[in-house]
Motif scaffolding. Sequence first.
Motif, short mmCIF file in Angstrom:
data_model
loop_
_atom_site.label_atom_id
_atom_site.label_comp_id
_atom_site.label_asym_id
_atom_site.label_seq_id
_atom_site.Cartn_x
_atom_site.Cartn_y
_atom_site.Cartn_z
N GLY A 1 15.47 63.14 96.36
CA GLY A 1 15.88 62.55 95.09
C GLY A 1 15.00 61.39 94.68
O GLY A 1 14.60 60.56 95.52
N VAL A 2 14.70 61.28 93.37
CA VAL A 2 13.88 60.18 92.86
C VAL A 2 14.66 59.25 91.93
O VAL A 2 14.18 58.19 91.57
CB VAL A 2 12.63 60.72 92.13
CG1 VAL A 2 11.69 61.40 93.09
CG2 VAL A 2 12.99 61.66 90.99
N GLN A 3 15.88 59.66 91.52
CA GLN A 3 16.74 58.81 90.70
C GLN A 3 18.19 59.03 91.12
O GLN A 3 18.52 60.04 91.75
CB GLN A 3 16.58 59.14 89.20
CG GLN A 3 15.18 59.00 88.64
CD GLN A 3 14.73 57.57 88.46
OE1 GLN A 3 15.52 56.64 88.61
NE2 GLN A 3 13.45 57.38 88.16
N ASP A 4 19.06 58.08 90.75
CA ASP A 4 20.48 58.15 91.12
C ASP A 4 21.21 59.08 90.15
O ASP A 4 21.74 58.66 89.12
CB ASP A 4 21.08 56.75 91.07
CG ASP A 4 22.49 56.69 91.68
OD1 ASP A 4 23.07 57.78 91.91
OD2 ASP A 4 22.99 55.59 91.90
N ALA A 5 21.23 60.36 90.48
CA ALA A 5 21.82 61.37 89.60
C ALA A 5 23.33 61.20 89.47
O ALA A 5 23.88 61.43 88.39
CB ALA A 5 21.48 62.77 90.13
N VAL A 6 24.01 60.83 90.55
CA VAL A 6 25.47 60.71 90.49
C VAL A 6 25.88 59.59 89.55
O VAL A 6 26.78 59.74 88.71
CB VAL A 6 26.06 60.49 91.90
CG1 VAL A 6 27.57 60.30 91.82
CG2 VAL A 6 25.72 61.66 92.81
N ALA A 7 25.22 58.44 89.66
CA ALA A 7 25.56 57.31 88.80
C ALA A 7 25.36 57.67 87.33
O ALA A 7 26.20 57.34 86.48
CB ALA A 7 24.71 56.10 89.17
N LEU A 8 24.25 58.34 87.02
CA LEU A 8 24.01 58.71 85.63
C LEU A 8 25.03 59.75 85.15
O LEU A 8 25.53 59.66 84.02
CB LEU A 8 22.59 59.26 85.45
CG LEU A 8 22.26 59.66 84.01
CD1 LEU A 8 22.31 58.47 83.06
CD2 LEU A 8 20.89 60.33 83.92
N ALA A 9 25.36 60.71 86.02
CA ALA A 9 26.34 61.73 85.63
C ALA A 9 27.69 61.10 85.32
O ALA A 9 28.36 61.48 84.35
CB ALA A 9 26.49 62.77 86.74
N ILE A 10 28.09 60.14 86.10
CA ILE A 10 29.36 59.44 85.85
C ILE A 10 29.28 58.66 84.54
O ILE A 10 30.22 58.67 83.73
CB ILE A 10 29.71 58.51 87.02
CG1 ILE A 10 30.02 59.33 88.28
CG2 ILE A 10 30.88 57.60 86.68
CD1 ILE A 10 30.18 58.51 89.54
N THR A 11 28.15 58.00 84.30
CA THR A 11 27.96 57.27 83.04
C THR A 11 28.09 58.21 81.85
O THR A 11 28.77 57.90 80.86
CB THR A 11 26.57 56.60 83.02
OG1 THR A 11 26.51 55.63 84.06
CG2 THR A 11 26.31 55.93 81.67
N GLU B 1 17.03 54.70 80.85
CA GLU B 1 18.42 55.10 80.63
C GLU B 1 18.92 54.72 79.25
O GLU B 1 19.66 55.49 78.62
CB GLU B 1 19.34 54.47 81.70
CG GLU B 1 20.76 54.98 81.63
CD GLU B 1 21.61 54.56 82.82
OE1 GLU B 1 22.76 54.16 82.59
OE2 GLU B 1 21.10 54.63 83.97
N GLU B 2 18.50 53.58 78.72
CA GLU B 2 18.96 53.16 77.40
C GLU B 2 18.49 54.14 76.32
O GLU B 2 19.26 54.56 75.45
CB GLU B 2 18.44 51.75 77.09
CG GLU B 2 18.87 51.23 75.72
CD GLU B 2 18.31 49.85 75.41
OE1 GLU B 2 18.54 49.35 74.30
OE2 GLU B 2 17.61 49.29 76.28
N THR B 3 17.22 54.51 76.38
CA THR B 3 16.69 55.46 75.40
C THR B 3 17.31 56.83 75.57
O THR B 3 17.61 57.51 74.59
CB THR B 3 15.15 55.55 75.53
OG1 THR B 3 14.59 54.24 75.43
CG2 THR B 3 14.57 56.44 74.45
N LEU B 4 17.52 57.22 76.82
CA LEU B 4 18.16 58.52 77.10
C LEU B 4 19.53 58.60 76.43
O LEU B 4 19.85 59.58 75.74
CB LEU B 4 18.29 58.71 78.61
CG LEU B 4 19.06 59.95 79.06
CD1 LEU B 4 18.26 61.21 78.79
CD2 LEU B 4 19.40 59.85 80.55
N LEU B 5 20.35 57.57 76.63
CA LEU B 5 21.70 57.58 76.03
C LEU B 5 21.62 57.57 74.51
O LEU B 5 22.40 58.26 73.83
CB LEU B 5 22.49 56.36 76.51
CG LEU B 5 22.85 56.33 78.00
CD1 LEU B 5 23.58 55.04 78.34
CD2 LEU B 5 23.69 57.53 78.39
N LYS B 6 20.66 56.86 73.96
CA LYS B 6 20.50 56.81 72.50
C LYS B 6 20.18 58.20 71.95
O LYS B 6 20.76 58.63 70.95
CB LYS B 6 19.39 55.81 72.16
CG LYS B 6 19.12 55.67 70.67
CD LYS B 6 18.18 54.50 70.40
CE LYS B 6 16.81 54.75 70.98
NZ LYS B 6 15.86 53.68 70.62
#
Length: 907
Positions: free
Chosen positions: A678-688, A754-759
């Motif tokens: 893994g290269v990023q925290d997938a679980v944290a982003l999925a929960i977000t 992450e900010e741009t992704l959510l936008k």
Amino acid sequence: MTGQTASPENERSRTESRQVPRRVVVAGGGPAAHRFADAMHARGLDGWQVTVLTEEAHLPYDRVALSKALTDADVDLTLGSASMWDHDALTLRTGERVTGIDTAAKTVETAAGTVYPYDELVVATGSDAARLPIPGAELTHVYRTLEDVRAINQAIAELTAKLGRKVNAVTIGGGLLGLESAAGTEQLGAVPIVINGSPWLMNTQLDEGAGQALGRLIEAKGFTVHGGVFPAEVLSDDDGQVTGVLMADGRTVEADIVIVAIGVRPRDELFRAGEGAQQQFELGPRGGVVISDGCQTQVPGVWAIGEVANFGGMCLGLVAPANTMAEIVADRLHGGGATFPGFDTATKLKLSGVDVASFGDAFARTDRALEIVYADPARGVYQKIVTTDDAKTLLGGIFVGDATPYTSLRPMLGRELAAEPGAYLTAAGGGEALEACLPDDAILCSCNNVAAGAIRDAINGCGACEGNAPVQDLGDLKGCTRAGTQCGSCVPMLKKLLEGELAKSGVAVSKALCEHFELSRQELFDAIKVLELASFEDILARYGTGTGCDICKPTIANILASQHSAYVLDAGRGTLQDTNDRALANMQKDGSYSVVPRIAGGEITPKKLGVIAAVAEKYGLYTKITGGQRIDMFGARLEQLPDIWKELVDAGFESGQAYGKSLRTVKSCVGSTWCRFGVQDAVALAITLELRYRGLRSPHKLKMGVSGCARECAEARGKDVGVIATDKGWNLYVGGNGGFQPAHAQLLAQDLDEETLLKYIDRYLMYYIRTADRLQRTARWQEELDGGLKHVEDVVVRDSLGIAADLEAAMAKHVDTYQDEWAETLKDPERLRRFRSFVNAPDQKDDSISFVPERGQMRPATAEEKAQAGQQPVLIAASIPVRPADADSGPATAGPAVSSAPTESQA
């Protein structure tokens, strides 16, 4: 002598002569050459041998779409089907540049020294990019070929990595190619800067008002424009790295890369080379070989087409006249008499989301011409229609910022308008004029010279298509007629013509939501939003008829939920919903319901697992882990749902909304927290993501996935929104789904924080919710958009419609006002009245539901198993409980609450 019999020797000689194919050599392998070869192929190659000689290493490609190759080095721009070149009578030789013509011997010679004899020679050498005669010009790039744009792409990437900042990309030239180049550099992440000698942009196609409007619009997009001044020198450091452009007025514009796009010059060297060549061929004052209206040069057997051909004193680098010339030569070689009508200078493009169009006598040079103009500098909108002095006959037009009228007006050039000109100025409140009834000879697709009559013939069955079958699909119509297959600007009008002809034939093409609403879902969504309507009764009174049905009621309930984020069963909305939404649970085949608590990202504590186990044990529920990483509990009766959910809500669970047209689940792998890949925290982003978009009502269900690396364990590319980690951030994929018609999600943007992704996800989802049809998944919606993924990218990433802030605000409102539906239900005794199997016997259970054990759990009993147990077999409808009364609508009528849509997967 008449009546004389030919000798056997003479007859044999004539037969052999007829069997020898006529040799056609084509010098050049661009779009004009391809179109000529295609036209010859379509007319039949019996008795012909066509050889195309191109200096490039590629098959002929679409130069109109060159900007795609600037931003995507792997895009395939090949024209037509490569299989065309497999024909025995059609030969394509790449890497063969013709260097000379011997008109006496009827041969051409290539740079490799190969000599090709010809009976007919077609010269389609095109043009070269014009160069700047200033110091430092050798350090610049040009924008003309596939190699040119790939070199620009590579240079910007290398400079960005080397400098560690955005590259200053200066484009010299504010015409069509210059602005296309500048827009491409902006998409590559560079700072776009345009230097233009004219005081306004696109001065060849636009008047001053339109050019200034265009300048304001693209400056608002982040472009810098230096107009009315010429460059004097390209500056560089000791290592030869470009540092800037010195202007004629003494200013210096900072630059890291300079692209020159100031026009093209015809490649007419073949007509200049060799002894006496210039005496044989007439050349125009500004280059190009002069041709007749039959596309013939002054030398018999030598033809010229495309940008190298000079007609009426002009050489133009436009695809439409090049295609027309190619068709004329093919027609003439087959014995026809087609003639070239002159150049069509119509232009339409979308530049970083800004529409620009120009056609006909755009500058009103015709004697006593009238100009009907609407200009709004604040909005950057300029629309002009040019007519004869009686305001009846259309002579031309210019549109910037809003080019909506172009598709309707362009085919009417030179014809009498159906309404007064101002009625076509959409920016001024017009656009209500009926679509002009196009005459059959009106050219709808100028790129391929396709008339409206040919399109009507195809729609109604012209004999050109297999089985003489009428064409009723837009894609088939484009394939049959070629209309809309090149620049694409005529596609909206093509679609209108198709729908109009189908309607005449009695084929229904209505966009009405149902028999009660003539508006489409998108139109209804916009109307409800603008007028702030909040009840089905108000909407029906304003836009509908009758009492509604199982199509419009749940659709309007969904729209209201999307816009207001209110409890879905209040304010009369309960009676509008499907069975699943009314029960806040998925009905199963035996009339029981399933319970799906939200497990964001698939992450759950042992304590919460214990709660689910205890609830399932207490109520005797069948449990299963779903494909979306949740736990589904089956077999609950309607009256049990509040008790089950009270225990779950008290333990911290909320509704997973498996019953709604909304976000179902965000699937994730374990990501960098545990996985060594893994290269990023997938679980944290999925929960977000799941907590951000939970409860979001949409035209259809939504699924998401987050993978922590390129191994893609969460199968993110099979989701409506998929996110895959990179070492630089996140790649965003959109428009995927499984189901009956699986579709892979497509890459929308890459290496996002992450900010741009959510936008971007906010914008994508809200744009889908506003514009998709009822029950339309994102994959199908995306496919049917005019422009497909490119349109989505323009709207979401580049804000081409100027609605990004509105979409983000709508999503922010949803996030701020979200309420868990089951938690809200449990607070209100009136809402709980819905959850009774029988209105007239509140405490009675529904005994028609029965189960049998299997693999240590229970499942619904079959009809045979019920009969063996002495229970009367019943129809499914009878086993579904009577619809409970809505707390806000009085007693319910008797009858089964049959779902108006098939039960969906619980995943």
